[in-house]
Motif scaffolding. Sequence first.
Motif, PDB file in Angstrom:
ATOM      1  N   UNK A   1      -2.056   1.830  -4.681  1.00  0.00           N
ATOM      2  CA  UNK A   1      -1.248   3.051  -4.641  1.00  0.00           C
ATOM      3  C   UNK A   1      -2.022   4.224  -5.220  1.00  0.00           C
ATOM      4  N   UNK A   2      -1.763   5.414  -4.655  1.00  0.00           N
ATOM      5  CA  UNK A   2      -2.380   6.624  -5.174  1.00  0.00           C
ATOM      6  C   UNK A   2      -1.778   7.834  -4.466  1.00  0.00           C
ATOM      7  N   UNK A   3      -1.976   9.001  -5.039  1.00  0.00           N
ATOM      8  CA  UNK A   3      -1.517  10.277  -4.476  1.00  0.00           C
ATOM      9  C   UNK A   3       0.006  10.301  -4.306  1.00  0.00           C
ATOM     10  N   UNK A   4       0.732   9.761  -5.294  1.00  0.00           N
ATOM     11  CA  UNK A   4       2.182   9.803  -5.277  1.00  0.00           C
ATOM     12  C   UNK A   4       2.677  10.824  -6.292  1.00  0.00           C
ATOM     13  N   UNK A   5       3.930  11.288  -6.124  1.00  0.00           N
ATOM     14  CA  UNK A   5       4.477  12.306  -7.017  1.00  0.00           C
ATOM     15  C   UNK A   5       5.907  11.966  -7.399  1.00  0.00           C
ATOM     16  N   UNK A   6       6.283  12.282  -8.644  1.00  0.00           N
ATOM     17  CA  UNK A   6       7.634  12.001  -9.117  1.00  0.00           C
ATOM     18  C   UNK A   6       8.051  13.039 -10.148  1.00  0.00           C
ATOM     19  N   UNK A   7       9.373  13.132 -10.361  1.00  0.00           N
ATOM     20  CA  UNK A   7       9.877  14.065 -11.362  1.00  0.00           C
ATOM     21  C   UNK A   7      10.008  13.415 -12.734  1.00  0.00           C
ATOM     22  N   UNK A   8       9.721  12.132 -12.830  1.00  0.00           N
ATOM     23  CA  UNK A   8       9.664  11.466 -14.128  1.00  0.00           C
ATOM     24  C   UNK A   8       8.263  10.902 -14.328  1.00  0.00           C
ATOM     25  N   UNK A   9       8.102  10.049 -15.310  1.00  0.00           N
ATOM     26  CA  UNK A   9       6.772   9.535 -15.620  1.00  0.00           C
ATOM     27  C   UNK A   9       6.440   8.262 -14.852  1.00  0.00           C
ATOM     28  N   UNK A  10       7.297   7.874 -13.886  1.00  0.00           N
ATOM     29  CA  UNK A  10       7.098   6.604 -13.204  1.00  0.00           C
ATOM     30  C   UNK A  10       6.234   6.654 -11.970  1.00  0.00           C
ATOM     31  N   UNK A  11       5.804   7.842 -11.551  1.00  0.00           N
ATOM     32  CA  UNK A  11       5.073   7.974 -10.298  1.00  0.00           C
ATOM     33  C   UNK A  11       3.709   7.336 -10.284  1.00  0.00           C
ATOM     34  N   UNK A  12       3.170   7.007 -11.471  1.00  0.00           N
ATOM     35  CA  UNK A  12       1.860   6.354 -11.504  1.00  0.00           C
ATOM     36  C   UNK A  12       1.953   4.919 -11.993  1.00  0.00           C
ATOM     37  N   UNK A  13       3.151   4.336 -11.941  1.00  0.00           N
ATOM     38  CA  UNK A  13       3.335   2.968 -12.427  1.00  0.00           C
ATOM     39  C   UNK A  13       2.555   1.937 -11.611  1.00  0.00           C
ATOM     40  N   UNK A  14       2.230   2.290 -10.366  1.00  0.00           N
ATOM     41  CA  UNK A  14       1.498   1.351  -9.515  1.00  0.00           C
ATOM     42  C   UNK A  14      -0.005   1.584  -9.565  1.00  0.00           C
ATOM     43  N   UNK A  15      -0.452   2.482 -10.414  1.00  0.00           N
ATOM     44  CA  UNK A  15      -1.883   2.740 -10.509  1.00  0.00           C
ATOM     45  C   UNK A  15      -2.288   3.971  -9.717  1.00  0.00           C
ATOM     46  N   UNK A  16      -3.599   4.184  -9.628  1.00  0.00           N
ATOM     47  CA  UNK A  16      -4.124   5.353  -8.944  1.00  0.00           C
ATOM     48  C   UNK A  16      -4.396   6.484  -9.918  1.00  0.00           C
ATOM     49  N   UNK A  17      -5.378   7.302  -9.597  1.00  0.00           N
ATOM     50  CA  UNK A  17      -5.795   8.364 -10.511  1.00  0.00           C
ATOM     51  C   UNK A  17      -5.472   9.763  -9.999  1.00  0.00           C
TER      52      UNK A  17
ATOM     53  N   UNK B   1       0.875  -1.166   0.000  1.00  0.00           N
ATOM     54  CA  UNK B   1       0.000   0.000   0.000  1.00  0.00           C
ATOM     55  C   UNK B   1       0.915   1.219   0.000  1.00  0.00           C
ATOM     56  N   UNK B   2       0.835   2.018  -1.043  1.00  0.00           N
ATOM     57  CA  UNK B   2       1.763   3.134  -1.219  1.00  0.00           C
ATOM     58  C   UNK B   2       0.950   4.402  -1.465  1.00  0.00           C
ATOM     59  N   UNK B   3       1.005   5.340  -0.523  1.00  0.00           N
ATOM     60  CA  UNK B   3       0.229   6.573  -0.638  1.00  0.00           C
ATOM     61  C   UNK B   3       1.045   7.770  -0.154  1.00  0.00           C
ATOM     62  N   UNK B   4       0.853   8.884  -0.816  1.00  0.00           N
ATOM     63  CA  UNK B   4       1.482  10.149  -0.409  1.00  0.00           C
ATOM     64  C   UNK B   4       3.008  10.064  -0.408  1.00  0.00           C
ATOM     65  N   UNK B   5       3.579   9.404  -1.404  1.00  0.00           N
ATOM     66  CA  UNK B   5       5.027   9.245  -1.496  1.00  0.00           C
ATOM     67  C   UNK B   5       5.583  10.136  -2.612  1.00  0.00           C
TER      68      UNK B   5
ATOM     69  N   UNK C   1      -1.937  15.606  -1.227  1.00  0.00           N
ATOM     70  CA  UNK C   1      -2.020  14.224  -0.775  1.00  0.00           C
ATOM     71  C   UNK C   1      -3.410  13.799  -0.333  1.00  0.00           C
ATOM     72  N   UNK C   2      -3.463  12.591   0.187  1.00  0.00           N
ATOM     73  CA  UNK C   2      -4.709  12.001   0.664  1.00  0.00           C
ATOM     74  C   UNK C   2      -4.750  12.023   2.186  1.00  0.00           C
ATOM     75  N   UNK C   3      -5.890  12.344   2.745  1.00  0.00           N
ATOM     76  CA  UNK C   3      -6.091  12.286   4.190  1.00  0.00           C
ATOM     77  C   UNK C   3      -6.134  10.818   4.607  1.00  0.00           C
ATOM     78  N   UNK C   4      -5.129  10.382   5.389  1.00  0.00           N
ATOM     79  CA  UNK C   4      -5.031   8.975   5.788  1.00  0.00           C
ATOM     80  C   UNK C   4      -5.511   8.738   7.221  1.00  0.00           C
ATOM     81  N   UNK C   5      -6.102   9.754   7.828  1.00  0.00           N
ATOM     82  CA  UNK C   5      -6.531   9.598   9.216  1.00  0.00           C
ATOM     83  C   UNK C   5      -7.645   8.568   9.373  1.00  0.00           C
ATOM     84  N   UNK C   6      -8.330   8.258   8.273  1.00  0.00           N
ATOM     85  CA  UNK C   6      -9.401   7.252   8.329  1.00  0.00           C
ATOM     86  C   UNK C   6      -8.881   5.839   8.095  1.00  0.00           C
TER      87      UNK C   6
END
Length: 266
Positions: free
Chosen positions: A156-172, A134-138, A205-210
Amino acid sequence: DLGYWDATKYRLTANLNYWEDYVRIEGLQWRTASGVIALQGNDTGTTTADIRIYNCIFDACAGSAGNGYVVRQDHRKTVIYNCVWNACGGGALAGVYCIRTNNSSGGTYLYNCTFRGSASNFDTAIGADTGNWRVRNVAALNTDSVVFIAGGTITADYNASDDAGGDDLGGSHNKISQSFTSTFVNAGSGDLHLQSGDTVLKGAGQDLSSDPDSYGASLGTALSSDIDGTARSAPWSIGADEVAAVAGRLPVSLFIRQAVHRAAVI
């Protein structure tokens, strides 16, 4: 305690291994030489072990086989949050590398971490043989090749990268091919706090408090502050830092932690 590398404070240069259940590793900083894995967790055989690594800094780590942190486990639950990998490279395969995390009750949860590679072969922010992820807010930048490499089941979702690989694990909701030029206070010196005018990670990012991935054990409450101890507020930021600190001030929670520590050593 300040949320960035400080060579004047206590730091580790050697490998730390653990084999126990329910381990908590908080607020440590590592700088290891080539061939030395900073932190390594080994199999305990307990499916609900609830291992937590948080508010740690891995600076200029250059392990030969993976790196800042290696999880070698068959059945454990491990959560890593509010951690920073800065200027890692020189043979390091990944900031976090997991092996055999393949039990449905186990797996690795990576939340609100920041990975900044050096120019010398920091190939991936995350690597895995198998397992549940589970990968979030990375946030990941300055990596040599693909940001995320993983096997097994990935959420995975809500990730950021300086190349095009930040969405390789999915998420919108990922942010890819971003410029981090004005994001950090002073990335070159290891200060990866967010600038007040940042538009890449701040509030993205995503609120992960829930506890969206149902980790349990009151994890949502633990996630509700950043690496400095500052409370996160909606919308959460991506990475280890939530907001830019006011010059000359530290969060109240940090003063409390320091006071407790000082009282304990008197």
